[in-house]
Scaffold this active site. Structure first.
Site, PDB file in Angstrom:
ATOM      1  N   ASP A 243     -40.692   6.330 -82.166  1.00 41.74           N
ATOM      2  CA  ASP A 243     -41.897   6.548 -82.959  1.00 41.74           C
ATOM      3  C   ASP A 243     -42.997   7.092 -82.056  1.00 41.74           C
ATOM      4  O   ASP A 243     -42.705   7.659 -80.996  1.00 41.74           O
ATOM      5  CB  ASP A 243     -42.313   5.226 -83.627  1.00 41.74           C
ATOM      6  CG  ASP A 243     -42.902   5.437 -85.011  1.00 41.74           C
ATOM      7  OD1 ASP A 243     -44.048   5.933 -85.090  1.00 41.74           O
ATOM      8  OD2 ASP A 243     -42.223   5.125 -86.002  1.00 41.74           O
ATOM      9  N   HIS A 277     -48.955   5.014 -85.566  1.00 39.36           N
ATOM     10  CA  HIS A 277     -47.809   4.878 -86.465  1.00 39.36           C
ATOM     11  C   HIS A 277     -46.767   3.913 -85.898  1.00 39.36           C
ATOM     12  O   HIS A 277     -46.278   3.009 -86.592  1.00 39.36           O
ATOM     13  CB  HIS A 277     -47.189   6.251 -86.700  1.00 39.36           C
ATOM     14  CG  HIS A 277     -46.145   6.279 -87.766  1.00 39.36           C
ATOM     15  ND1 HIS A 277     -44.819   5.981 -87.517  1.00 39.36           N
ATOM     16  CD2 HIS A 277     -46.227   6.560 -89.089  1.00 39.36           C
ATOM     17  CE1 HIS A 277     -44.126   6.088 -88.643  1.00 39.36           C
ATOM     18  NE2 HIS A 277     -44.960   6.436 -89.612  1.00 39.36           N
ATOM     19  N   SER A 429     -41.920   4.895 -94.376  1.00 33.51           N
ATOM     20  CA  SER A 429     -41.877   4.412 -92.990  1.00 33.51           C
ATOM     21  C   SER A 429     -41.753   2.898 -92.922  1.00 33.51           C
ATOM     22  O   SER A 429     -40.819   2.374 -92.304  1.00 33.51           O
ATOM     23  CB  SER A 429     -43.113   4.873 -92.229  1.00 33.51           C
ATOM     24  OG  SER A 429     -42.969   6.168 -91.722  1.00 33.51           O
TER      25      SER A 429
END
Length: 682
Positions: A243, A277, A429
């Protein structure tokens, strides 16, 4: 998108190697005195396949055997060399051991090319001045290769060279592709674009403690608290999180990471997050427990943080390196909450390599509310995950289609955020991260079980939604942590005696989450005993949800539900002893045997399977029949993995973990009579 669950590649994994080694094919290199008119016809006449042709030096490569064994020349290759060497057109022929291709990949002599305009048509922002070149075989000099076609090699890491792709910096991208694509060593050339993180930010970030509870609905919906009663996650099961990096010092992530995280974007050992994120995904997978702050992640398993992008999105080259890094640093599960619009071959190759190493790969389906395929979710053997809302409907933003294998909550999911804070987020996600966390729980519960059995538990236990069976919105259903963790676990064992015909005995079992329950009763074979099951109220002879009805007193009934499962044992004729047990989940393999057993003799049954094995035997009261089980060898009273040897004729054995052929044997210590034996693998 996953293919049918198989054991492809698992038997070839060499666990003694410090790194996972890609699969190679055996080839022969032929130098010609005179080039054949048709290279294809030449190859066909000798039972080989063309890989590339280098006409300027009258040389060609041909695949001779799809499986290469180090240090050994296969019979196929030796025969091909012997035959080809006698061809009058051939000057010399030799074996080559450096040709890399995926074992399932078809040989295609035409290189695949992706130009900038191919991505721009899809609205993808192209990474400028860079191309990725994949080779059938690495050229003698990567620098000379670049100079010849107008480029300079960059990022020459161990991963690139082992997987045989190299990125080149060039001022003339189109010209480089046009020129280099004619080189026989080239398998593909493609420009790369930035991917997209699969999260939609939610503005309602900060909440009081009571409000924060509303953002734990997703974990509660997948029955995480019920699963945690039995399994909270082992630190030996590592989740590779590829990520944007992680906030390493977030107070709710302290102690959750391994010490060997890596930044594959900048090629250094600092996977710090500069976007947020990855920090959010880490919180969903495994934020700290019982520390008095924030949320509790799905699993206590360790997280290996790997950075593959930043504020501009994930990078394909860094993704390929990141997947390989995760495999080579012990990750069992690889979580990828992002997507690319294009199928990049170096990413695909790394995915195939990770799957052959036995990893579970999970990826977000995407947030375009369409059936557009995003990668890596679109690759075979990757679990593609869609998102659901609080009403168990497909989230308004979620992608759907044949790439979806499971679904999970993806709206208002509370998690960690940058700045040592918290946020509620939306997207496929967090849904993918939640599935990764559940997979870690299930593997922690079954640490010796191979990857494909874990996938079976995840798919078979999922809460079916939409069309019956797998569908394009929910895949196999909404992931069910309790059902997957408990799959194949014995829930209860009881004994009893019915005095005669018309008598009944009743018990109950509480099942906290929707799941299969397999109930087996072994009784007196001189009687006719049956079982009846009903959810949330006692069954009767005319009202039940599931029932057995064989002519033997070995009875089985499979049902699915949640709440209190009432179980009734009824004597239609006769009576006597019985044993009763309930197992979570539905078996994937089984066999039934019935016969008459003489004193001092045994009777065995066996079948292929892997997972948790059980055996059950019913015999007549007054006899002493014993039961033994063993993987990969016929069981006996002296050779077994487990056995039951009570002084009765009704026996239950299991669970016994294994893979291969599962044998069960019933043996008469005293007495003779009819028996029935059932063997199951879950």
């Amino acid at each position: 998108m996953t293919s049918n669950v198989t054991s492809d590649g698992l038997s070839d994994v060499n666990t003694s190697m410090p790194f996972n080694v890609p699969v190679y094919r055996e080839v022969v290199i032929v130098y010609f005195k005179e080039m054949p008119v048709s290279v294809g016809e030449f190859a066909s006449s000798y039972g080989v396949s063309p890989v590339f042709v280098k006409g300027d030096i009258r040389m060609a490569a041909f695949e001779s055997d799809p499986v290469m064994v180090g240090g050994v020349v296969s019979e196929k290759t030796a025969l091909a060399i012997e035959r080809i060497s006698k061809d009058p057109r051939v000057e010399s022929v030799k074996r080559d051991t450096y040709m890399f291709v995926d074992p399932r990949q078809e040989i295609d002599m035409t290189p695949r090319l992706i130009y900038p305009e191919d991505l721009e048509k899809k609205g993808v922002e192209v990474i400028p001045d860079r191309v990725c070149v994949g080779f059938w075989r690495l050229p003698p000099s990567l620098d000379e290769f670049g100079e010849k076609y107008g480029g300079k090699p960059i990022d020459l890491t161990e991963t690139n060279l082992r997987l045989q792709w190299v990125s080149y910096e060039t001022k003339d991208v189109k010209g480089f592709i046009d020129r280099a694509s004619k080189d026989p060593y080239v398998q593909y050339i493609e420009v790369h674009g930035k991917g997209q993180w699969a999260t939609i930010p939610n503005d309602e970030y900060w909440n009081s403690s009571s409000q924060n509870y509303t953002y734990t609905w997703g974990q509660r919906r997948v029955y995480a608290p019920e699963a945690w009663t039995y399994q909270t996650g082992s630190e030996s099961i590592i989740v590779g999180l590829i990520d944007s990096g992680v906030q390493l010092d977030h107070p709710d992530l302290t102690g959750r990471f391994t010490n060997d995280g890596y930044d594959c974007l900048n090629n250094d050992s600092d996977p710090s997050d500069d976007y947020g994120h990855g920090t959010a995904m880490a919180g969903v997978i495994g934020s700290s427990w019982n520390n008095g702050i924030g949320y509790a992640g799905m699993s206590k398993s360790k997280i290996l943080p790997i950075k593959n992008g930043d504020i501009y999105g994930p990078d394909p080259d860094a993704t390929s390196r990141g997947i390989d890094y995760a495999v080579n640093h012990g990750a069992k599960i690889i979580s990828m909450s992002f997507g690319f619009s294009s199928d990049y071959i170096n990413v695909r190759t790394s995915i195939a390599n990770a799957y052959s190493a036995g990893c579970i790969l999970v990826a977000a389906a995407g947030n375009y509310a369409s059936n557009n395929t995003l990668y890596p979710a679109g690759y075979d053997n990757v679990i593609g995950v869609s998102a659901t809302d609080r009403s168990d409907q497909l989230a308004s933003f979620s992608n759907f289609g044949p790439t979806v294998d499971l679904s999970a909550p993806g709206v208002d999911i509370g998690t960690t955020s940058m700045g040592s804070m918290y946020a509620a987020i939306d997207g496929t996600s967090p849904a993918a991260a939640m599935v990764s966390g559940v997979a870690a729980l299930v593997w922690s519960q079954n640490p010796t079980t191979l990857r494909d059995r874990i996938l079976t538990y995840l798919y078979n236990s999922a809460d079916d939604r939409g069309a019956s069976g797998r569908d394009d919105q929910f895949g196999y259903g909404i992931v069910n942590a309790y059902g997957a963790v408990m799959y194949g676990q014995m829930r209860a064992v009881g004994t009893g005696n019915l005095p005669g015909s018309g008598y009944a005995a009743q018990t109950s079992l509480y099942v906290p989450a929707d799941s299969y329950v397999d109930t087996i009763m072994v009784g007196n074979e001189n009687s006719n005993l049956d079982i009846l099951l009903k959810w949330n109220s006692p069954p009767t002879l005319s009202s039940y949800d599931a029932a057995s009805g064989s002519n033997y007193s070995l009875e089985r009934a499979l049902t699915r539900g949640s709440g209190t499962l009432y179980i009734l044992v009824y004597a239609f004729s006769g009576g006597g002893n019985f044993k009763l047990c309930s197992i979570s989940g539905a078996p994937t393999d089984g066999s039934f045997v019935a016969d008459t057993l003489q004193q001092g003799y045994g009777y065995y049954s066996g079948g292929q399977g892997w997972g948790k094995g059980y055996a059950f035997n019913s015999g007549p009261d007054g006899c002493n029949f014993d039961l033994a089980v063993k993987w990969n060898q016929i069981a006996s009273p002296y050779v077994y993995d487990a056995k039951s040897e009570t002084p009765a004729a009704q026996e239950i054995v299991g669970p016994v973990y294994g893979t291969g052929t599962f044998y069960s044997t019933v043996y008469s210590q005293s007495g003779i009579g009819e028996f029935a034996m059932l063997r199951f693998v879950y």
